[in-house]
Design a protein around this motif. Structure first.
Motif: not given
Length: 965
Positions: A758-759, A796
């Motif tokens: 997710t990041e 992100p």
């Protein structure tokens, strides 16, 4: 898969290369290769006897001849092992400072293969007329460079070649004394024997030998005259002829290149303390099914080019050899690299590229072997392929679904099943009854087709292509030199065109003509000019051959054995096919020909892909490293199969792979016939919409890709640029290969290649003048401030987010209107994204031409530079100027683009809200909006300010200035 006979089925079941998974035992290790064993044993003896070891090769000063008006000399070389064997040395310095070192056996029993360079080079390099050699008692040397910073020294005894810069050794040949050119001999020569005494700690090693040659060559004849691997025996009628050479970089701790291999860009070690791999890197073009994601094994192509890099300089060597080659890499210190190159045959022909910058090295290599040319514009779009689209109706159905789902695509591909009994050019009329109508349906919306043509010809009386090749006597011959070599591939019993034979060239090009030929020979009437070609299996891949390829003792034109030319073989097939596709139209158009096998110089003929990868996260990651490595070696038009050729990737993996593919120069999805259909329109939501957005992003950025290819065609710099290329003094970036820059655009991408991310952490390199840089998130304009020492930032990276940054100081040109294919975008307007640096400046360029013909070579193009410069305390001036050749007249393309405008200018990082935005000419106030963000001036992290100038009313091909006050 359809096969023509039961015997064919049985053969393929037993001989297919690793039908379910890689069978490492199908391919040799160094220990199973006689000449590699001999080369490594030589290095082991040298290391074990370091105190007493010396090279037996020396220059005879009495034979030195220096050319009077050129930087060239020749001399005789002798070996203390074999006083009667003579060698010749030729050293020259080219006009651009490249040093070429050649050595060959003179007057030997036979001739060594010496034509590798002639296939790779674009022309005979020009020797410098300004540099002069100076001969002394112990050496001959030359000093050159703008500041006389380079010096090349050839030491007489032992023979040693050294390139220095500012007195510091850059490249050394034979510094360890591992040079050995195995001379031609008769089988009756007596093997040498030797004894080694001493060796205790602190005790000098003494070498005693009944025959003094044994200490150097070993005690036995190891695979001199024949060699067996599995069930195959390789006859060696010429006997031993291998070449060993140590090439060291005493002040460079990182080496790159020598593709193709599945491992990191910064080459891991193979010898020394705790090596990453225990086998050397192998250059031997091979069909390695489902290759390992981390291995020094040979793959489909071989480019014997190696870059060596340090904070002080970049150098490279190009070792022009066509035979199987093994390369050991070690780091005796953190800041030095030693390599040993062991080749089965050929002469010593090494080009030393002095740099001293990465861009210098790319230019020097391009001067030798050529830069990748400007491809057709449509070839940079999205390519849809699988093994196989089974019929004309299938192709039409796939195209219809792309259009219904508003997903762009430029090219549809056909694999081997289109051809009747795998007789290439001959359509299977049962499933493809109307091929030309099918092609025209695809062409109706600007799209193209690519059809596979493999090098194996079915040995059949009803196959005119084979019959004509046989009548012309242009097929490879078996080891006895009589008749035609016969092997097995997709078409069953097959023969292979010998493209080293000049008589094959015009004939092969004629096959692709779409009109009836005057000479009555075959032509591809069931085709159109918009059908391009895919060359697969051209290593060559032979299912019943040793290591899935051609026996080394097969005979080519001129009597050369296949062992001498193996790594060049696939390039010639690619070359001739590229010429054939170009000349089928009048006037010629830029061809697209994809190849799997390649060699130095293959970049001149088209694109490559990384072969039969797997649908795994590891293969997704290693594909990035491989594409970067190929770019470093000149083969910049490269990509890996999206989704993996084998397997059924889950939707998350497939989405991530599309993000990888969208930032590869060559962007193709492909799949094995046993996989589930996985065209993007088959995905469930939200995955389908995410992939659609990824593809639209690629299409919006086609101006960026095309401009990057244009730059590369002029400079040789790759389209994808690793960190060491962009920031050559930033040591923290020298081993980074999971993120990279796209051309000079300022775009920095780090594809996600792990599940559930997710990041992600992105490294922002240090600025070369010690000024901290600023980067912006391409999609959100979020500011990331850099550091003068480099810095990692967190970006992100949810599934719908591609980690993509734009460096402050860049201007990126895009086209934002979704279209079904790239030719439909020709007259679309442009958006300029201006990402200001901390000083309020930025620049970028845009290159355009008709995308298909060669008219750009006559000046028919648009090439603009956009510059943003500070205007007052918080304002900026944005201008456009021509970068084309001054005084160009009659630029028909530019005139045809008069209606194409800049529809939007987006300025990110402005210091404050403007009071006015005007065109400098006429002073007209423009429509604009401004969002201040939280970090307007780019001095801290946060949302950057955004100024949007709507429809400034300026053409893309004219000079203009927009003033922001």
């Amino acid at each position: 898969m359809r096969l023509s006979s039961l015997s064919g089925v049985l053969l393929l079941l037993t001989c297919l290369p690793s039908a379910l998974a890689l069978k490492a035992g199908d391919f040799k290790t160094c220990a199973q290769s006689g000449f590699c064993r001999r080369g490594r044993a030589l290095a082991e003896r040298a290391n074990a006897n370091a105190g007493a070891w010396t090279s037996p090769y020396s220059v005879d000063p009495s034979t030195l001849v220096i050319a009077p008006h050129e930087a060239q000399f020749t001399a005789g070389v002798k070996s203390s092992l074999y006083p009667d064997i003579k060698f010749g040395l030729d050293v020259r310095v080219h006009k651009d400072g490249v040093v070429r070192v050649r050595m060959d056996e003179v007057g030997g029993l036979r001739k060594r293969y010496d034509e590798a360079a002639s296939w790779a080079l674009i022309q005979q390099p020009e020797i410098s007329s300004e540099i002069r050699w100076t001969a002394g008692k112990k050496d001959v040397r030359a000093v050159y460079g703008r500041k006389k910073e380079f010096e090349v020294v050839i030491t007489f005894e032992p023979l040693r070649v050294t390139l220095l810069r500012n007195g510091k050794e850059q490249v050394v040949l034979n510094g360890q004394g591992l040079l050995h050119m195995e001379h031609f001999r008769t089988k009756e020569e007596t093997p040498a024997t030797a004894q080694v005494e001493g060796g205790e700690e602190g005790e000098q090693v003494v070498i005693k030998a009944e025959n003094p040659r044994a200490w150097f060559e070993g005690e036995s004849e190891d695979a001199y005259w024949d060699e067996t691997f599995l069930s195959w025996t390789d006859s060696k009628p010429k006997g031993p002829e291998s070449l060993s050479l140590d090439i060291n970089f005493p002040n460079h701790g990182h080496v790159y290149g020598i593709p193709q291999r599945a491992t990191h860009l910064d080459l891991p070690t193979t010898t020394g303390e705790n090596p990453t791999f225990t086998d050397p890197y192998r250059l031997y073009n091979a069909d390695v099914f489902e290759y390992l994601a981390s291995s020094p094994m040979s793959l489909y192509g071989s480019i014997p080019l190696m870059h060596a890099h340090s904070p002080d300089s970049t150098v490279a060597i190009f070792n022009a050899i066509a035979s199987e080659t093994w390369i050991d890499v070690s780091h005796p210190t953190r800041s030095s690299t030693n390599t040993q190159w062991v080749s089965e045959s050929g002469i010593l022909d090494v080009f030393i590229l002095p740099g001293p910058t990465p861009s210098d090295v790319f230019a020097q290599y391009a001067t030798l072997t050529g830069a990748a040319p400007l491809p057709a514009h449509w070839a940079l779009g999205y390519h849809q392929c699988r093994w196989n689209y089974v019929s004309t109706d299938d192709v039409r159905s796939v195209q219809k679904r792309f259009d219904e789902e508003d997903i762009p695509v430029d090219v549809f591909w056909l694999d081997i099943e289109y051809a009747e009994e795998h007789k290439y050019f001959i359509w299977d009329r049962k499933n493809f009854p109307d091929p030309v109508d099918m092609m025209k349906d695809v062409e109706a919306v600007g799209r193209k087709m690519v059809v596979i043509v493999d090098p194996h010809l079915k040995r059949s009386s009803n196959y005119p292509v084979y019959q004509e090749a046989s009548e012309l006597n242009v097929l490879v011959k078996p080891k006895n030199g009589e008749g035609e070599y016969e092997g097995w591939c997709w078409s069953g019993s097959s023969s292979w065109v010998d493209f080293f034979n000049p008589n094959s060239w015009d004939w092969w090009k004629g096959l692709f003509k779409t009109t009836v030929r005057d000479d009555g020979k075959f032509s591809w009437l069931d085709s159109t000019e918009n059908v391009h070609v895919w060359n697969d299996m051209n290593e060559p891949s032979i299912f019943n051959g040793p290591e899935i390829t051609m026996p080394k003792d097969s005979i080519h034109y001129g009597g050369w054995e296949h062992r001498d030319v193996h790594n060049i073989n696939g390039m010639l097939f690619h070359n001739l096919t590229s010429q054939a596709v170009s000349t089928r139209s009048d006037p010629p158009k830029r061809p697209f020909v994809l190849t799997r096998s390649f060699y130095a110089g293959s970049q001149r003929f088209g694109a490559m892909w990384t072969g039969d990868n797997l649908g795994t996260w590891d293969h997704m990651a290693v594909g990035i490293y491989m594409v970067l490595a190929n770019g470093v070696a000149g083969m910049t038009f490269a990509g890996s199969d999206v989704g993996g050729f084998f397997g059924n990737p889950e939707p998350e993996m497939l989405v991530r792979w599309y993000q990888v593919g969208a930032f590869n120069p060559f962007f193709r999805a492909h799949a094995h016939l046993d996989t589930k259909r996985r065209e993007p329109f088959l995905l469930d939501e939200p995955y389908k919409s995410i992939v659609r957005d990824i593809l639209r992003l690629r299409y919006s950025m086609l101006p960026v890709w095309y401009t990057a290819f244009h730059e590369g065609s002029l400079t040789g710099v790759p389209v994808l640029r690793p960190h060491y290329v962009m920031f050559p003094q930033d040591e923290a970036g020298f081993s980074i290969d999971d993120q990279y820059f796209v051309g000079s655009s300022g775009l920095l991408v780090k594809p996600v290649v792990q599940k559930g991310v997710t990041e992600t952490s992105v490294y922002l390199p240090e600025d070369q003048v010690g000024i901290a840089l600023v980067y912006y998130n391409y999609f959100t304009n979020y500011i990331y401030t850099g550091s003068a020492k480099g810095k990692n930032v967190t970006v992100p990276s949810a599934l719908h987010q591609t980690p993509l940054l734009i460096r402050g100081g860049s201007i990126v040109s895009t086209r934002e209107r979704p279209r079904r294919s790239s030719p439909l975008m020709k007259y679309d307007p442009f958006t300029l994204r201006v990402a200001l640096d901390k000083s309020g400046n930025a620049k970028g360029d845009l290159y355009l031409d008709d995308g298909e013909t060669y008219d750009y070579q006559q000046g028919n193009y648009i090439w603009r530079e956009f510059v943003a410069g500070k205007n007052g305390k918080k304002g900026v001036k944005i201008s456009s100027k021509d970068l084309g050749i001054a005084g160009r007249a009659g630029n028909e393309f530019e005139m045809s683009m008069e209606s194409v405008r800049v529809e939007k200018i987006v300025v990110v990082g402005l210091g404050g809200k403007p009071t006015s935005v005007k065109l400098e000419a006429g002073g007209k106030e423009l429509e604009w909006t401004y969002e201040p963000g939280v970090a307007a001036d780019g001095k801290k992290e946060g949302e950057g300010s955004v100024l949007v100038i709507k429809d400034p009313g300026v053409g893309v091909g004219i000079d203009w200035v927009v003033v922001v006050s």
